[in-house]
Design a protein around this motif. Structure first.
Motif, PDB file in Angstrom:
ATOM      1  N   PRO B  77       0.819  -1.226   0.000  1.00 46.06           N
ATOM      2  CA  PRO B  77       0.000   0.000   0.000  1.00 46.06           C
ATOM      3  C   PRO B  77       0.848   1.269   0.000  1.00 46.06           C
ATOM      4  CG  PRO B  77      -0.159  -1.153   2.113  1.00 46.06           C
ATOM      5  CD  PRO B  77       0.544  -2.073   1.156  1.00 46.06           C
ATOM      6  N   ARG B  78       2.080   1.180   0.532  1.00 46.07           N
ATOM      7  CA  ARG B  78       2.934   2.383   0.574  1.00 46.07           C
ATOM      8  C   ARG B  78       3.329   2.856  -0.814  1.00 46.07           C
ATOM      9  NH1 ARG B  78       6.997  -0.197   4.864  1.00 46.07           N
ATOM     10  NH2 ARG B  78       6.561  -1.876   3.382  1.00 46.07           N
ATOM     11  N   LEU B  81      -0.409   4.820  -1.615  1.00 44.80           N
ATOM     12  CA  LEU B  81      -1.216   5.668  -0.739  1.00 44.80           C
ATOM     13  C   LEU B  81      -0.326   6.441   0.227  1.00 44.80           C
ATOM     14  CD1 LEU B  81      -3.936   2.982   0.128  1.00 44.80           C
ATOM     15  CD2 LEU B  81      -4.181   4.898  -1.470  1.00 44.80           C
ATOM     16  N   LEU B  86      -2.460   4.752   6.168  1.00 47.71           N
ATOM     17  CA  LEU B  86      -2.174   3.346   6.443  1.00 47.71           C
ATOM     18  C   LEU B  86      -2.625   2.863   7.817  1.00 47.71           C
ATOM     19  CD1 LEU B  86       1.231   2.986   4.585  1.00 47.71           C
ATOM     20  CD2 LEU B  86      -1.102   2.790   3.714  1.00 47.71           C
ATOM     21  N   THR B  89      -6.525   2.151   7.938  1.00 50.40           N
ATOM     22  CA  THR B  89      -7.248   1.402   6.912  1.00 50.40           C
ATOM     23  C   THR B  89      -6.904  -0.090   6.927  1.00 50.40           C
ATOM     24  OG1 THR B  89      -5.507   2.189   5.421  1.00 50.40           O
ATOM     25  CG2 THR B  89      -7.673   3.212   5.204  1.00 50.40           C
ATOM     26  N   LEU B  91      -6.627  -3.663   4.832  1.00 46.32           N
ATOM     27  CA  LEU B  91      -6.143  -3.996   3.490  1.00 46.32           C
ATOM     28  C   LEU B  91      -7.259  -3.853   2.443  1.00 46.32           C
ATOM     29  CD1 LEU B  91      -4.119  -5.147   1.458  1.00 46.32           C
ATOM     30  CD2 LEU B  91      -4.670  -7.438   2.318  1.00 46.32           C
ATOM     31  N   THR B  93      -9.674  -1.798   2.351  1.00 49.31           N
ATOM     32  CA  THR B  93      -9.872  -0.383   2.036  1.00 49.31           C
ATOM     33  C   THR B  93      -8.700   0.157   1.233  1.00 49.31           C
ATOM     34  OG1 THR B  93     -11.202  -0.118   4.015  1.00 49.31           O
ATOM     35  CG2 THR B  93     -10.285   1.894   3.064  1.00 49.31           C
ATOM     36  N   GLN B  94      -7.496  -0.308   1.547  1.00 52.16           N
ATOM     37  CA  GLN B  94      -6.331   0.121   0.762  1.00 52.16           C
ATOM     38  C   GLN B  94      -6.493  -0.315  -0.692  1.00 52.16           C
ATOM     39  OE1 GLN B  94      -3.256  -1.690   3.144  1.00 52.16           O
ATOM     40  NE2 GLN B  94      -3.515  -0.210   4.800  1.00 52.16           N
ATOM     41  N   ASN B 161     -15.259   1.911   2.844  1.00 51.54           N
ATOM     42  CA  ASN B 161     -14.662   2.174   1.528  1.00 51.54           C
ATOM     43  C   ASN B 161     -15.332   3.371   0.855  1.00 51.54           C
ATOM     44  OD1 ASN B 161     -13.064   0.000   2.057  1.00 51.54           O
ATOM     45  ND2 ASN B 161     -14.060  -1.393   0.617  1.00 51.54           N
ATOM     46  N   GLN B 164     -13.870   6.473   2.758  1.00 49.83           N
ATOM     47  CA  GLN B 164     -12.477   6.816   2.457  1.00 49.83           C
ATOM     48  C   GLN B 164     -12.304   7.296   1.016  1.00 49.83           C
ATOM     49  OE1 GLN B 164     -10.233   7.354   4.560  1.00 49.83           O
ATOM     50  NE2 GLN B 164     -10.061   5.820   6.175  1.00 49.83           N
TER      51      GLN B 164
END
Lengths: 89, 434
Positions: B77-78, B81, B86, B89, B91, B93-94, B161, B164
């Motif tokens: 995710p990094r 996003l 992080l 959220t 996973l 939602t990521q 979701n 966000q």
């Protein structure tokens, strides 16, 4: 016994960890003005403050009054509340 | 009203000088699938028959009856996003945020220059933030309530979701979330269609689920229909005589939907198709003599779209791979179209069954089949019983003109939803009756 007091970098580090921005605070890069900058401007919402309070509790054993945390407006106010609480605990 | 205009409702002359056209057209796609991150990678993998099923890597599965899952591997995710998102959220939602980003980019929509209240978000969700919640529950029981992250308050939530995506892009129009297990994502797209017809110019819609932590896995297994086979290439065999259940997966898709008049005014550079009809039904209680609701959902959606069954070129199947469910789906297909009268396919053996992500990803399959005139094959079906009477596309992609497709899905406990998509040319006036 001398009462341990927290410093502005301690507070900023807790805020950045709670907000998910890592745990490194570069002391040299801290703008002294940040202490008086509003949490709104810094992008920290009430949830970040609650998470920060939780972090400070686990790391320093400070139990902050929850109803006052979300009324705070800037890092200096949080630092003052933390050290005020430490002085009375 | 500004120069770009703002359609107020189906009956208004929304865009200045142009007739109102409230049809829901798809102008952007985003995909996070186990066999491909991004629309192009997913589509080429799907046409090649490349799957993303593998032994679960998120925890030690020793002692579990089922160990295979469709995992979005290599997702960090990094890479996608900002750090601040992080810790708050799950996973799922990521992955949802990444799919929504892709869809908006694909549509070339810059939400910053549009009116925030003109853009909504509708997502389907079946499991919420399982992995996140599992970790916080671990802290709750092991260390106490004061150690539970404050972000748990919403990270678990079915509507997270939607929230966000809305916050990230400043989409403040009508927004909601719908929960109907595997049917959730089609319900979300159907509701987005409704939202557009009520006047909102743009809705980001879709669904992503992920529940591959031990707790989420236990909930998957509770269905009793998860395949216990251990060969990733063949464990999930929809419509096979020896079908042994599905493989759960994570991921899904988002679509940017716009009113046709708004898409013309922007103007949108590409239109994948129209969400022409949608309906949902609920099955009768077990043991009832009343028929199951899948066929009726499709009939209602086709009626809404003004499409006769003979005009449907492709069905993207629910493909549960549980024999009684496959039989029920085959019955509905024959009931609607007659035996072997429509082409049927599914990509689910390549991705696993994605809960709320499944329907939107199936819509992507249908829309890309319309775009490319290519139907991806169902890769791992074994021998299909003759009695099913279905024309399953197998072996290799089939070249076929696809103008209209039916996508349907069934959620555990009786949910049925159907969506009709069709090719659309925005340079022509709207002649639909609805």
């Amino acid at each position: 016994m001398a009462m341990v007091q927290l410093t502005l970098p301690d507070i900023l580090r807790a805020l950045t960890v709670a907000a998910g921005q890592g745990d490194e605070v570069d002391l040299a890069a801290i703008d002294p003005g940040v202490a008086e900058q509003s949490f709104d401007d810094l992008g920290y919402d009430s949830l970040v403050l609650l998470e920060t309070a939780s972090l400070l509790e686990h790391e320093h054993g400070i139990v902050l009054p929850e109803d006052r945390i979300t009324d705070l407006h800037n890092p200096q106010a949080l630092l003052d509340l933390v050290n005020g609480t430490l002085a009375t605990q | 009203m500004g120069a770009t205009g703002r359609p107020q409702g189906a009956d208004d002359s929304g865009v200045t000088g142009a007739p109102a056209d409230g049809r829901a057209v798809v102008t952007g796609l985003g995909v996070v699938a186990p066999n491909g991150l991004g629309v192009d990678r997913f589509w080429s993998a799907t046409l090649r028959g490349q799957h993303g099923i593998e032994p679960l890597t998120r925890f030690d599965t020793a002692g579990y009856p089922s160990v295979l899952a469709g995992q979005v591997s290599g997702f960090d995710p990094r890479d996608h996003l900002p750090d601040r998102l992080l810790p708050q959220t799950d996973l799922s939602t990521q992955l949802a945020l990444v799919a929504a980003d892709q869809a908006l980019q694909d549509a070339k929509v810059d939400p910053g220059v549009l009116t925030d209240y003109d853009m909504g978000v509708v997502t389907g969700n079946a499991s919420g933030g399982f992995d996140f919640t599992h970790r916080e529950f671990d802290k709750l029981w092991a260390r106490g309530p004061r150690f539970v992250s404050v972000y748990e308050s919403f990270a678990w939530f079915y509507a997270v979701n939607t929230g966000q995506v809305s916050i990230r892009h400043g989409l403040r129009g009508p927004s909601t979330s719908l929960v109907a297990e595997q049917a959730s994502g089609l319900d979300a797209v159907g509701h987005a269609r409704r939202t557009l017809r009520r006047g909102t110019p743009l809705v980001v819609a879709g669904g992503v689920d992920s529940a591959l932590d031990p707790w989420g896995w236990a909930s998957h297994l509770s269905s009793g229909r998860v395949s216990t086979d251990d060969d990733p290439a063949t464990a999930y065999r929809p419509f096979a005589a020896d079908a042994s259940g599905w493989v759960p997966g994570e991921g899904g898709a988002f679509l940017v939907l716009e009113r046709a008049d708004a898409a013309r005014a922007r103007p949108a550079q590409q239109v994948y198709g129209e969400i022409a009809g949608y309906a949902s039904t609920f099955d009768p209680r077990p043991g009832s003599s009343r028929p199951l609701g899948l066929q009726r959902a499709a009939e209602l959606a086709l009626t809404q779209a003004g499409v006769a069954p003979r005009d449907v070129d492709l069905v993207v199947a629910d493909a549960a791979a549980a024999p009684e469910l496959d039989r029920g789906e085959a019955d509905a297909l024959r009931g609607l179209f007659g035996p072997r009268a429509v082409e049927v396919t599914t990509a689910k053996p390549l991705t696993g069954r994605l809960l709320a992500g499944g329907g939107p990803l199936d819509l992507v399959v249908a829309l890309l089949a319309i775009r490319d005139g290519t139907i991806p094959p169902t890769t791992v079906a074994g021998l299909v019983p003759e009695a099913y009477g279905i024309d399953l596309v197998r072996g290799a992609p089939r070249q076929a003109e696809v103008a209209t497709a039916l996508v349907w899905g069934r959620g555990r406990w009786g949910f049925n939803s159907a969506v009709v998509v069709r090719r659309v040319d925005l340079s022509l006036p709207n002649t639909s009756k609805e």
